[in-house]
Design a protein around this motif. Structure first.
Motif, mmCIF file in Angstrom:
data_model
loop_
_atom_site.group_PDB
_atom_site.id
_atom_site.type_symbol
_atom_site.label_atom_id
_atom_site.label_comp_id
_atom_site.label_asym_id
_atom_site.label_seq_id
_atom_site.Cartn_x
_atom_site.Cartn_y
_atom_site.Cartn_z
ATOM 1 N N VAL A 214 9.761 -14.822 -6.189
ATOM 2 C CA VAL A 214 9.338 -15.900 -5.293
ATOM 3 C C VAL A 214 7.902 -15.610 -4.880
ATOM 4 N N ASP A 215 7.046 -16.625 -4.936
ATOM 5 C CA ASP A 215 5.644 -16.431 -4.546
ATOM 6 C C ASP A 215 5.059 -17.773 -4.115
ATOM 7 N N THR A 216 3.872 -17.721 -3.515
ATOM 8 C CA THR A 216 3.207 -18.979 -3.150
ATOM 9 C C THR A 216 2.507 -19.538 -4.383
ATOM 10 N N THR A 217 2.397 -20.844 -4.438
ATOM 11 C CA THR A 217 1.714 -21.510 -5.559
ATOM 12 C C THR A 217 0.273 -21.022 -5.627
ATOM 13 N N GLU A 218 -0.325 -20.850 -4.454
ATOM 14 C CA GLU A 218 -1.720 -20.396 -4.377
ATOM 15 C C GLU A 218 -1.903 -19.046 -5.084
ATOM 16 N N ASN A 219 -1.039 -18.087 -4.772
ATOM 17 C CA ASN A 219 -1.092 -16.764 -5.416
ATOM 18 C C ASN A 219 -0.889 -16.842 -6.908
ATOM 19 N N ILE A 220 0.110 -17.642 -7.299
ATOM 20 C CA ILE A 220 0.439 -17.756 -8.724
ATOM 21 C C ILE A 220 -0.759 -18.302 -9.500
ATOM 22 N N LEU A 221 -1.373 -19.364 -8.982
ATOM 23 C CA LEU A 221 -2.497 -19.979 -9.700
ATOM 24 C C LEU A 221 -3.707 -19.054 -9.717
ATOM 25 N N LYS A 222 -3.849 -18.273 -8.652
ATOM 26 C CA LYS A 222 -4.968 -17.320 -8.590
ATOM 27 C C LYS A 222 -4.800 -16.230 -9.646
ATOM 28 N N ASN A 223 -3.552 -15.773 -9.813
ATOM 29 C CA ASN A 223 -3.298 -14.645 -10.721
ATOM 30 C C ASN A 223 -2.983 -15.045 -12.151
ATOM 31 N N TYR A 224 -2.483 -16.256 -12.331
ATOM 32 C CA TYR A 224 -2.023 -16.648 -13.678
ATOM 33 C C TYR A 224 -2.671 -17.919 -14.202
ATOM 34 N N ALA A 225 -3.509 -18.558 -13.408
ATOM 35 C CA ALA A 225 -4.193 -19.822 -13.764
ATOM 36 C C ALA A 225 -3.259 -21.028 -13.829
ATOM 37 N N THR A 226 -2.085 -20.881 -14.450
ATOM 38 C CA THR A 226 -1.124 -21.998 -14.447
ATOM 39 C C THR A 226 0.270 -21.460 -14.152
ATOM 40 N N LEU A 227 1.108 -22.352 -13.672
ATOM 41 C CA LEU A 227 2.493 -21.985 -13.385
ATOM 42 C C LEU A 227 3.236 -21.663 -14.678
ATOM 43 N N GLU A 228 2.848 -22.325 -15.746
ATOM 44 C CA GLU A 228 3.500 -22.070 -17.036
ATOM 45 C C GLU A 228 3.298 -20.617 -17.475
ATOM 46 N N ASN A 229 2.048 -20.128 -17.345
ATOM 47 C CA ASN A 229 1.771 -18.718 -17.689
ATOM 48 C C ASN A 229 2.648 -17.779 -16.870
ATOM 49 N N TYR A 230 2.744 -18.081 -15.564
ATOM 50 C CA TYR A 230 3.534 -17.256 -14.642
ATOM 51 C C TYR A 230 5.005 -17.261 -15.045
ATOM 52 N N PHE A 231 5.523 -18.452 -15.327
ATOM 53 C CA PHE A 231 6.934 -18.590 -15.692
ATOM 54 C C PHE A 231 7.242 -17.778 -16.952
ATOM 55 N N VAL A 232 6.409 -17.938 -17.970
ATOM 56 C CA VAL A 232 6.619 -17.212 -19.231
ATOM 57 C C VAL A 232 6.559 -15.707 -18.989
ATOM 58 N N SER A 233 5.591 -15.285 -18.179
ATOM 59 C CA SER A 233 5.426 -13.870 -17.875
ATOM 60 C C SER A 233 6.657 -13.310 -17.141
ATOM 61 N N GLU A 234 7.145 -14.047 -16.144
ATOM 62 C CA GLU A 234 8.337 -13.618 -15.385
ATOM 63 C C GLU A 234 9.561 -13.507 -16.287
ATOM 64 N N VAL A 235 9.729 -14.507 -17.149
ATOM 65 C CA VAL A 235 10.890 -14.502 -18.039
ATOM 66 C C VAL A 235 10.799 -13.356 -19.043
ATOM 67 N N GLU A 236 9.588 -13.118 -19.575
ATOM 68 C CA GLU A 236 9.391 -12.009 -20.515
ATOM 69 C C GLU A 236 9.719 -10.680 -19.849
ATOM 70 N N GLN A 237 9.240 -10.509 -18.614
ATOM 71 C CA GLN A 237 9.438 -9.234 -17.916
ATOM 72 C C GLN A 237 10.889 -9.021 -17.476
ATOM 73 N N ASN A 238 11.452 -10.056 -16.853
ATOM 74 C CA ASN A 238 12.736 -9.876 -16.167
ATOM 75 C C ASN A 238 13.908 -10.604 -16.773
ATOM 76 N N GLY A 239 13.611 -11.716 -17.430
ATOM 77 C CA GLY A 239 14.695 -12.641 -17.776
ATOM 78 C C GLY A 239 15.522 -12.228 -18.949
ATOM 79 N N ARG A 240 14.864 -11.819 -20.012
ATOM 80 C CA ARG A 240 15.612 -11.610 -21.262
ATOM 81 C C ARG A 240 16.090 -10.160 -21.368
ATOM 82 N N VAL A 241 16.823 -9.734 -20.384
ATOM 83 C CA VAL A 241 17.275 -8.328 -20.402
ATOM 84 C C VAL A 241 18.637 -8.258 -21.058
#
Length: 241
Positions: A214-241
């Motif tokens: 869970v994070d703020t949209t502001e933080n996500i866009l600052k760190n990942y540029a788009t929500l899509e990048n963030y989502f893919v990154s989260e799923v790669e790291q945590n989701g497909r275990v």
């Protein structure tokens, strides 16, 4: 800031192994919280529990401090919701549908009915019947019904489903207006990444029934540029275990 929704260790498993596991969330007044995840991730299950439509295996949801399992009426007293499909009486006009609903709440006059029809872009169709409506128009009418009683919390499952571009913009503006002007708290599920990015100020990613982050949209866009990048990154790291 006032904590409005508290979700504690929410778990519900179905026979097919799907469901949600150990979801914990705090949502504060005026937040527009986006519950983001693919179809089948558990969004609707969580929201059905939040609105008392199904019971959890364990865990609880508190709205304004009231438990949904122990004090349902108190918990839901100031909540409006649209879960899955927005239902209406097909042979009553849009206006009559809302008039019917207004009977459940004290102090809802005809002016308020016109006001919510205006807010959802349905005023020009007030004398028409939902049996002739497109999916998007039915969705708008469902939203009008959900906000009729001026709820302090709105729980909306895929609210932009079936809306055209104009409809999406209208509903997005309505949500932002209510959060800013009336301090309404929103809990919105969606699999439409772009819409969540444009609408919500807090985002939680759910994948295979588990909350990844869970994070703020502001933080996500600052760190990942788009929500899509963030989502893919989260799923790669945590989701497909």
């Amino acid at each position: 800031m006032e904590k409005v929704i508290e979700i504690v260790s929410l778990t519900k498993k179905y026979k097919n192994g799907r469901g949600i596991e150990d979801i914990c969330l705090d949502i504060y007044q005026g937040d527009i919280f986006g519950f983001l995840g693919p179809n089948g991730a558990g969004k609707t299950t969580a929201m059905k529990i939040m609105t008392g439509l199904i019971r959890p295996d364990r865990g609880d949801v508190r709205i304004f401090g009231h438990s949904i399992t122990e004090a349902y009426e108190l918990a839901m007293a100031e909540v409006g919701c649209v879960i899955e499909i927005a239902d209406s009486y097909p042979f009553l006009t849009a206006y009559e549908n809302l008039k019917q609903q207004a009977r459940y709440y004290p102090g809802i006059d005809n002016r308020r009915i016109d006001e919510v029809l205006e807010l959802t872009g349905m005023l020009k169709y007030k004398k028409e019947k939902p049996k002739k409506f497109s999916l998007g128009m039915k969705q708008r009418l469902g939203l009008a019904a959900a906000i009729l009683s001026r709820p302090k919390v709105l729980i909306l499952d895929e609210p932009l489903n079936g809306l055209d571009v104009e409809g999406m913009i209208d509903v997005r503006n309505m949500i932002k207006h209510m959060a800013e002007q009336e301090r309404t708290t929103f809990f919105i599920s969606s699999h439409l990444i772009h819409d969540v990015e444009l609408t919500c100020n807090q985002i939680g990613v759910i994948y295979n029934g588990k909350m990844l982050n869970v994070d703020t949209t502001e933080n996500i866009l600052k760190n990942y540029a788009t929500l899509e990048n963030y989502f893919v990154s989260e799923v790669e790291q945590n989701g497909r275990v």
